[in-house]
Design a protein around this motif. Structure first.
Motif, PDB file in Angstrom:
ATOM      1  N   LEU A   1     -15.201  41.894  26.123  1.00  0.00           N
ATOM      2  CA  LEU A   1     -15.026  40.516  26.603  1.00  0.00           C
ATOM      3  C   LEU A   1     -14.859  40.576  28.121  1.00  0.00           C
ATOM      4  O   LEU A   1     -13.750  40.526  28.635  1.00  0.00           O
ATOM      5  CB  LEU A   1     -13.796  39.880  25.949  1.00  0.00           C
TER       6      LEU A   1
ATOM      7  N   THR B   1     -14.910  39.167  31.589  1.00  0.00           N
ATOM      8  CA  THR B   1     -14.841  37.822  32.167  1.00  0.00           C
ATOM      9  C   THR B   1     -15.973  37.580  33.166  1.00  0.00           C
ATOM     10  O   THR B   1     -16.615  36.527  33.153  1.00  0.00           O
ATOM     11  CB  THR B   1     -13.466  37.593  32.829  1.00  0.00           C
TER      12      THR B   1
ATOM     13  N   ARG C   1     -17.792  36.731  29.098  1.00  0.00           N
ATOM     14  CA  ARG C   1     -16.972  36.845  27.869  1.00  0.00           C
ATOM     15  C   ARG C   1     -17.794  36.774  26.586  1.00  0.00           C
ATOM     16  O   ARG C   1     -18.841  37.392  26.495  1.00  0.00           O
ATOM     17  CB  ARG C   1     -15.855  35.796  27.880  1.00  0.00           C
TER      18      ARG C   1
ATOM     19  N   SER D   1      -0.640  39.670  28.179  1.00  0.00           N
ATOM     20  CA  SER D   1      -2.077  39.943  28.280  1.00  0.00           C
ATOM     21  C   SER D   1      -2.421  41.296  28.879  1.00  0.00           C
ATOM     22  O   SER D   1      -2.385  42.307  28.193  1.00  0.00           O
ATOM     23  CB  SER D   1      -2.798  38.853  29.061  1.00  0.00           C
ATOM     24  N   ASN D   2      -2.748  41.301  30.176  1.00  0.00           N
ATOM     25  CA  ASN D   2      -3.411  42.492  30.705  1.00  0.00           C
ATOM     26  C   ASN D   2      -2.495  43.590  31.226  1.00  0.00           C
ATOM     27  O   ASN D   2      -2.923  44.456  31.958  1.00  0.00           O
ATOM     28  CB  ASN D   2      -4.416  42.088  31.780  1.00  0.00           C
TER      29      ASN D   2
ATOM     30  N   CYS E   1      -5.203  35.208  24.246  1.00  0.00           N
ATOM     31  CA  CYS E   1      -6.334  35.457  23.348  1.00  0.00           C
ATOM     32  C   CYS E   1      -6.287  34.630  22.078  1.00  0.00           C
ATOM     33  O   CYS E   1      -7.264  33.993  21.710  1.00  0.00           O
ATOM     34  CB  CYS E   1      -6.386  36.925  22.983  1.00  0.00           C
TER      35      CYS E   1
ATOM     36  N   SER F   1      -7.378  30.759  24.303  1.00  0.00           N
ATOM     37  CA  SER F   1      -8.762  30.621  24.792  1.00  0.00           C
ATOM     38  C   SER F   1      -9.771  30.607  23.651  1.00  0.00           C
ATOM     39  O   SER F   1      -9.585  31.300  22.652  1.00  0.00           O
ATOM     40  CB  SER F   1      -9.129  31.807  25.688  1.00  0.00           C
TER      41      SER F   1
ATOM     42  N   LYS G   1     -12.320  34.220  24.232  1.00  0.00           N
ATOM     43  CA  LYS G   1     -11.824  35.601  24.189  1.00  0.00           C
ATOM     44  C   LYS G   1     -12.055  36.100  22.765  1.00  0.00           C
ATOM     45  O   LYS G   1     -13.170  36.000  22.276  1.00  0.00           O
ATOM     46  CB  LYS G   1     -10.363  35.628  24.620  1.00  0.00           C
TER      47      LYS G   1
ATOM     48  N   GLN H   1     -16.456  28.868  26.053  1.00  0.00           N
ATOM     49  CA  GLN H   1     -15.312  28.693  26.950  1.00  0.00           C
ATOM     50  C   GLN H   1     -14.609  27.389  26.592  1.00  0.00           C
ATOM     51  O   GLN H   1     -15.201  26.313  26.625  1.00  0.00           O
ATOM     52  CB  GLN H   1     -15.773  28.607  28.402  1.00  0.00           C
TER      53      GLN H   1
ATOM     54  N   THR I   1     -18.617  38.973  18.792  1.00  0.00           N
ATOM     55  CA  THR I   1     -17.423  39.633  19.321  1.00  0.00           C
ATOM     56  C   THR I   1     -16.851  40.630  18.316  1.00  0.00           C
ATOM     57  O   THR I   1     -16.567  41.785  18.665  1.00  0.00           O
ATOM     58  CB  THR I   1     -16.354  38.588  19.708  1.00  0.00           C
TER      59      THR I   1
ATOM     60  N   SER J   1     -10.483  40.835  28.683  1.00  0.00           N
ATOM     61  CA  SER J   1      -9.861  39.504  28.748  1.00  0.00           C
ATOM     62  C   SER J   1      -8.390  39.504  28.366  1.00  0.00           C
ATOM     63  O   SER J   1      -7.888  38.556  27.783  1.00  0.00           O
ATOM     64  CB  SER J   1     -10.611  38.519  27.837  1.00  0.00           C
TER      65      SER J   1
END
Ligand SMILES: *Cc1c(COP(=O)(O)O)cnc(C)c1O
Length: 473
Positions: free
Chosen positions: A92, A94, A98, A230-231, A263, A294, A297, A303, A355, A398
């Motif tokens: 995914l 960005t 994605r 998240s990241n 996510c 989202s 994701k 989106q 995905t 993502s």
């Protein structure tokens, strides 16, 4: 006396005459008269310059000039936004757009583009006069929530939620460990400020306790908030307040608990042999009053940002004038409905939702693919670059599960002459292919992770390799 080059220059036909030639008729049909005229003038000016410098140059004929024009116009007409091969190993990605739509969503979206649709039109008196109603029922079934709204993206979902619940300078309490920046300049403190709320930070970067939230609750508190980190991940001496505990504290204080999941996968990823990622259903069950996530994701759709939660709060969000500014268009709404329909039977996701299909590809299947392509690749890059099939690790991307990687495989391209910039130049050559190939540079080599090379696109990938132009060529 005329020199041969000035004779040649004189022999260059006039623009008007050329445009009447059949070869130019075809060009005008393809590109339109203004562009062809402009291109031809420039081309002839170049020709005059060239002929002036050469003693006895031949004047190109109509067809040659037209072919040169076509070449120039085709390059100029190439769309700015175009397909690439994502061999970065990040599923995914960005910056590469994605999630990929499943075929069902592509069909639904293109139908909505080209035909009128009942976007906000109640056809059967079933109360579907509201655009979100096309996806709301499924979202409620998938999350266990009472109501749902969809907007432009998750940043918009968070903004709208905060603005509705706490706009006008009321306080939202968040743990210091969750004041994150997500890629693309989404920073929790900044979103909060622009939504008109006052951020009340509690706890510390690594540890936040229930009592930190309890003692922050007061007159001005509008909500308690939890943000999925998240990241990044905090390890070691850490403590966070679980969603259920936070919801209990919020409700005791008479305010809602909001959770930004980022996510927000709708089904348990463990069913697909992947690591667990929090689901909106779990948040709702834990007592969250509003949950944001989202659409592009892990959910694998277009989106968009999805807000699910309590009916009264969602009704207030719908009435916020900014909802109109952040609403979803018919094309993405159609795509989202089609994607959510696939979730009616989660077993289908593995084969039909790109995905999940890409995330669940097995390393040995990917290695077999890399092996199939290896010799064509070696031929394309020549003897100056070693090409071998190598194991690598893909990432979900993502912000999902930043620490977990998926075993994968691909081609490692190592320039034998490691003079400065050799790998960068190699990566650059791959980006200049008709369908640019985007890899990743690591340890002096260009890595092409084959996880995201769909088998249906393998021959397209291989057949353009002969167009590769290496710096030394
Ligand atoms: C990705 C993410 C966002 C932003 O979502 P977009 O759909 O990119 O706008 C917000 N919060 C969290 C926790 C995220 O992971």
């Amino acid at each position: 006396m005329l020199t041969s080059s000035s004779q040649a220059r004189r022999a260059i036909p006039a623009v008007d005459t050329l445009l009447k030639a059949p070869a130019f008729g075809v060009l005008i049909h393809d590109f339109g008269r203004p562009l062809v005229l402009d291109c031809l003038r420039k081309l002839l000016a170049d020709q005059r310059k060239r002929l002036a410098g050469e003693r006895s140059a031949a004047v190109p004929d109509d067809d040659t000039l037209a072919a040169e024009c076509r070449e120039r116009l085709s390059v100029a007409a190439r769309p700015s936004l175009r397909p690439v091969f994502n061999l970065t190993g990040t599923v995914l990605h960005t910056n590469l757009g994605r999630a990929l739509y499943p075929a069902e969503a592509v069909a639904a979206a293109s139908q909505a583009m080209a035909r009128p649709v009942n976007l906000e039109y109640d056809i059967d008196g079933a109360g579907r006069g509201e655009r979100d109603s096309h996806v709301e029922e499924r979202l409620l079934r998938l999350t266990g929530a009472e109501a749902a709204v969809v907007v432009n993206n998750n940043a918009a979902a968070v903004y709208l939620t905060l603005n509705t619940v706490a706009g006008g300078g009321r306080e939202v309490v968040v743990s210091r460990g969750e004041l994150v920046e997500i890629g693309g300049a989404f920073r929790v403190p900044e979103i909060m400020a622009s939504a008109g709320c006052v951020l009340r930070e509690v706890g510390t970067t690594n540890r936040t306790h229930p009592r930190d939230f309890e003692s922050a609750l007061g007159e001005r508190t509008a909500a308690l908030m939890k943000v999925h980190a998240s990241n990044y991940e905090i390890r070691g001496f850490t403590a966070e307040v679980p969603a259920a505990e936070l919801a209990r504290i919020a409700h005791a204080g008479g305010v809602p608990m909001i959770e930004d999941l980022g996510c927000g996968m709708l089904v348990d990823l463990e069913d697909f042999g992947l690591p667990h990622e929090p689901t909106p259903r779990e948040s709702i069950a834990a007592g969250a009053d509003l949950v944001t996530f989202s659409g592009d994701k892990l959910l694998g759709g277009p989106q968009c940002g999805i807000i699910v939660g309590r009916k009264d709060l969602v009704a207030r969000i719908r009435k916020n004038p900014m909802k109109r500014a952040l609403r979803l268009d018919k094309v993405r709404l159609a795509a989202l409905e089609a994607v959510l329909a696939l979730y009616d039977d989660p077993q289908r996701l593995r084969t039909r939702l790109p995905t999940i299909r890409l995330l669940t590809r097995k390393a040995d299947e990917i290695a077999a693919q890399a092996n199939r392509v290896r010799s064509a690749m070696q031929q394309a890059v020549g003897e100056g670059v070693a090409v071998d099939v190598a194991e690598c690790a893909s990432q979900i991307g993502s912000g999902a599960l930043p620490v977990d990687t998926l075993p994968s495989s691909g081609l490692r391209l190592s320039p034998l002459n490691q003079r400065g910039g050799a790998v960068d130049a190699l990566a650059d050559s791959f980006r200049r292919l008709p369908v640019p190939v985007i890899g990743r540079i690591r340890d002096g080599a260009l890595w092409l992770d084959f996880r995201c090379l769909d088998e249906s696109q393998e021959s397209e990938f291989t057949s353009q390799l002969h167009e590769l132009q290496l710096p030394g060529d």
